[in-house]
Scaffold this active site. Structure first.
Site, PDB file in Angstrom:
ATOM      1  N   ARG A  46       0.850  -1.205   0.000  1.00  0.00           N
ATOM      2  CA  ARG A  46       0.000   0.000   0.000  1.00  0.00           C
ATOM      3  C   ARG A  46       0.882   1.251   0.000  1.00  0.00           C
ATOM      4  NH1 ARG A  46      -1.738   1.916   4.478  1.00  0.00           N
ATOM      5  NH2 ARG A  46      -2.452  -0.010   5.447  1.00  0.00           N
ATOM      6  N   TYR A  89     -15.963  15.833 -18.389  1.00  0.00           N
ATOM      7  CA  TYR A  89     -16.135  14.374 -18.369  1.00  0.00           C
ATOM      8  C   TYR A  89     -17.233  14.047 -17.346  1.00  0.00           C
ATOM      9  CZ  TYR A  89     -15.146   9.483 -17.573  1.00  0.00           C
ATOM     10  OH  TYR A  89     -15.267   8.128 -17.445  1.00  0.00           O
ATOM     11  N   ASP A 134      -6.826  17.934 -16.501  1.00  0.00           N
ATOM     12  CA  ASP A 134      -7.099  16.553 -16.918  1.00  0.00           C
ATOM     13  C   ASP A 134      -6.570  16.431 -18.351  1.00  0.00           C
ATOM     14  OD1 ASP A 134      -8.212  14.267 -18.045  1.00  0.00           O
ATOM     15  OD2 ASP A 134     -10.123  14.486 -17.003  1.00  0.00           O
ATOM     16  N   LYS A 187      -6.968   5.055 -20.766  1.00  0.00           N
ATOM     17  CA  LYS A 187      -7.146   5.491 -22.159  1.00  0.00           C
ATOM     18  C   LYS A 187      -5.843   5.310 -22.952  1.00  0.00           C
ATOM     19  CE  LYS A 187     -11.126   6.600 -20.437  1.00  0.00           C
ATOM     20  NZ  LYS A 187     -11.527   7.922 -20.003  1.00  0.00           N
TER      21      LYS A 187
HETATM   22  C1  LIG Z   1     -12.005   8.251 -18.707  1.00  0.00           C
HETATM   23  C2  LIG Z   1     -11.767   9.617 -18.259  1.00  0.00           C
HETATM   24  C3  LIG Z   1     -11.620   9.934 -16.908  1.00  0.00           C
HETATM   25  C4  LIG Z   1     -11.780   8.891 -15.817  1.00  0.00           C
HETATM   26  O1  LIG Z   1     -10.863   7.864 -15.895  1.00  0.00           O
HETATM   27  P1  LIG Z   1     -11.160   6.373 -15.380  1.00  0.00           P
HETATM   28  O2  LIG Z   1      -9.874   5.691 -15.563  1.00  0.00           O
HETATM   29  O3  LIG Z   1     -12.285   5.853 -16.204  1.00  0.00           O
HETATM   30  O4  LIG Z   1     -11.578   6.500 -13.949  1.00  0.00           O
HETATM   31  C5  LIG Z   1     -11.356  11.244 -16.565  1.00  0.00           C
HETATM   32  N1  LIG Z   1     -11.263  12.206 -17.503  1.00  0.00           N
HETATM   33  C6  LIG Z   1     -11.409  11.955 -18.808  1.00  0.00           C
HETATM   34  C7  LIG Z   1     -11.267  13.059 -19.790  1.00  0.00           C
HETATM   35  C8  LIG Z   1     -11.667  10.656 -19.230  1.00  0.00           C
HETATM   36  O5  LIG Z   1     -11.836  10.419 -20.520  1.00  0.00           O
END
Ligand SMILES: *Cc1c(COP(=O)(O)O)cnc(C)c1O
Length: 444
Positions: free
Chosen positions: A88, A140, A214, A239
Site C-alpha cells: 500500500r 467528463y 485533466d 485510455k
Molecule cells: C475516462 C476519463 C476519466 C476517468 O478515468 P477512469 O480511468 O475511467 O476513472 C477522466 N477524464 C477523462 C477526460 C476521461 O476520458
C-alpha cells in the site's frame, strides 16, 4: 512517509533538504525525480525514445520490470530499514512505472492509482469545506458526478463556467478559489481551453490556487500541461497510456514536492495505489504510445476530413475549420484521435451508431480499436438532461474514438452506416449530409 506532510512550503523544503543527501535513483522514498536517460553528450532523447527506454537495477537485468506480486517485504532489522515494507505504501513495480511517467510527463514526481477518477479523488481531497472550485461546463461525466457529490456533501462550492473564455474564469476567481480544474479539448464538444492564460489569471489573483489539468484526451505524447503553467496534471491511464482497454489506471504528476507529498499521503492512507500487476501492464502499454498515437491521429484526421467534405458539422482540432485551431496548436503537438459530429436528428444518430460494424459501440477512448458512441446517452449520461441542455450539448452528437485499423476500412464502414441510416443523400458523384453543417464558430 508515514507522517502527514506539512502544509507550508517551509516544512516541505526542509524535508526535501534532509532527503537529498542520500538520493537513491531507484528508490521511492525521496523526491522521485526521473533518472535522466539522456545520452552523455547532453543531447536530449526525443519522447518516442524515452517512452521505450527504461533503466532498472534488476538483479538479473530483466528488460521488462518484473511484477512484484507481494504485499509485504522482509526488513533488514527490527527497526525496519528496507526500501519497501508494504505494498500500500510502495511497491517496486509501481515505483518503476511512476519514475518512468515522471520522466515522460516532464514532472518532478508522478504517482499512479487505480483509475482516473481515483486520481481526481486524491487531488480533490486537499480541498476543505468552503473552498471554491472553478471548472468547465463540458466536463467528463465522472468528473461532473464527483464534483456534484462534493458540492452536496462536503461544503465545496463549484462554479461551472465556460472555460474556453478566460474572462469567464477571471469573473469568478477570488481569494476563496482553491482549485481551477480544466480539461482540453473538452469532450464531446471538443472545445479548447487556454491553459497558460487561465493559469496566469488564477495565480495572479490567488497564488495558492491550484491549476489542475485533466490531460487524458491528449496524453503526454501531445501535451505537457505542467510546462504550460498547471500545478497538477492527471490522466486516466485507462485510455491512451495503456491503449488496449484491458486495465483501469490513473496518473497524477506534479513539480512541487510539497504537493507531491500530500498526494502520496492520501494514496498511502486510503490504499488506492495501482496494483503491481496493473502497473506492469500500464508500463507495457506506455512503450507503444508514440506509434499508436501517430496512427490513431492520422486515421482521425482522414475521417474528420471525409465527414467534413460530405457536409457534416465536425469538431476536431486537426481541422482548420475548428474555431480554436491556433490556440490548440499553441499548446499541443497533435490533434488527438477523438472527434465528434452532428446529424441534426437524435434518432438518425442512433441509427448510424447501431449500423456501424467495425466501430464498436462503447464508452471510453484511447484503445487500439475504433469506437462510436452517443455521449449524451452513454459517457455523459450522469449529467442530467436539463444541465446538458443548459450547457448546449447537442443530444444528437456522435463521438468517434479512432483506433489503429486500416483507414480505408474505417471510412467504408462509416459510409455504409451513414447510407443505411439514411443520413445522406446519395447522388451520382457520391453522397452528402442531409442536414447542412452550421458554422462551429457560432456554437463554440
Ligand atoms: C475516462 C476519463 C476519466 C476517468 O478515468 P477512469 O480511468 O475511467 O476513472 C477522466 N477524464 C477523462 C477526460 C476521461 O476520458
Amino acid at each position: 512517509m508515514s507522517t502527514p506532510p506539512g502544509s507550508g512550503p517551509g516544512k516541505a523544503n526542509a524535508a526535501l533538504g534532509k532527503a537529498v543527501p542520500h538520493i537513491d535513483l531507484d528508490g521511492h522514498d525521496l523526491p522521485p525525480s526521473p533518472a535522466p536517460s539522456s545520452p552523455r553528450n547532453g543531447r536530449k532523447y526525443a519522447l518516442a525514445t524515452e517512452l521505450v527506454y527504461t533503466d532498472s537495477k534488476d538483479q538479473y537485468g530483466a528488460s521488462s520490470i518484473p511484477i512484484y506480486q507481494s504485499a509485504t517485504f522482509k526488513q533488514s532489522s527490527a527497526g525496519g530499514g528496507s526500501e519497501y515494507d508494504y505494498t500500500r505504501s510502495g511497491n517496486p513495480t509501481r515505483t518503476h512505472l511512476e519514475r518512468h511517467l515522471a520522466k515522460i510527463m516532464n514532472a518532478g514526481r508522478a504517482l499512479v492509482v487505480g483509475s482516473g477518477m481515483g486520481a481526481l479523488d486524491v487531488i480533490t481531497r486537499i480541498l476543505r469545506p468552503g473552498d471554491e472550485v472553478i471548472t468547465g461546463d463540458d466536463l467528463y461525466g465522472g468528473t461532473n458526478r464527483l464534483l456534484t457529490y462534493m458540492a452536496t456533501n462536503q461544503g465545496i462550492i463549484v462554479h461551472h463556467v465556460d472555460t474556453t473564455n478566460p474572462e469567464m474564469v477571471q469573473k469568478v476567481i477570488s481569494p476563496k478559489t482553491a482549485m481551477v480544474l480544466l480539461e482540453t479539448p473538452t469532450n464531446p464538444l471538443i472545445k479548447i481551453v487556454d491553459i497558460p492564460s487561465i493559469s496566469k489569471i488564477a495565480h495572479e489573483v490567488n497564488e495558492k490556487a491550484l491549476v489542475v489539468v485533466d490531460n487524458t484526451m491528449l496524453s503526454p505524447m501531445l501535451c505537457n500541461p505542467l510546462d504550460l503553467g498547471a500545478d497538477i496534471v492527471y490522466e486516466s491511464g485507462t485510455k491512451y497510456l495503456s491503449g488496449h482497454h484491458d486495465i483501469m489506471a490513473g496518473v497524477i504528476a506534479v513539480n512541487d514536492p510539497a504537493i507531491g507529498d500530500k498526494m502520496y499521503f492520501t494514496i498511502n492512507s486510503t490504499g488506492c495505489g495501482l496494483s503491481p500487476n496493473d502497473a506492469f501492464l500500464l508500463m507495457r502499454g506506455i512503450k507503444t504510445l508514440a506509434i499508436r498515437m501517430e496512427k490513431q491521429q492520422a486515421n482521425a484526421q482522414a475521417i474528420a476530413e471525409f465527414l467534413e467534405s460530405r457536409g457534416f458539422c465536425v469538431r476536431y482540432p486537426g481541422l482548420k475549420s475548428h474555431p480554436q485551431y491556433d490556440l490548440h496548436w499553441s499548446m499541443a503537438r497533435g490533434a488527438g484521435a477523438v472527434l465528434s459530429f452532428e446529424t441534426g436528428d437524435f434518432a438518425l444518430s442512433e441509427r448510424i451508431v447501431e449500423a456501424a460494424r467495425l466501430w464498436g459501440i462503447s464508452v471510453s477512448f484511447g484503445c487500439v480499436n475504433s469506437l462510436i458512441s452517443m455521449p449524451c446517452q452513454m459517457s455523459h449520461a450522469s449529467i442530467d438532461a436539463r444541465t446538458r441542455k443548459e450547457r448546449h450539448m447537442p443530444e444528437d452528437i456522435i463521438r468517434l474514438c479512432v483506433g489503429i485499423e486500416d483507414v480505408g476500412d474505417l471510412i467504408d464502414d462509416l459510409s455504409r452506416a451513414l447510407v443505411q441510416a439514411g443520413a445522406v443523400t446519395v447522388t451520382m458523384d457520391g453522397f452528402h449530409a442531409k442536414v447542412q453543417a452550421q458554422s462551429l464558430a457560432s456554437t463554440a
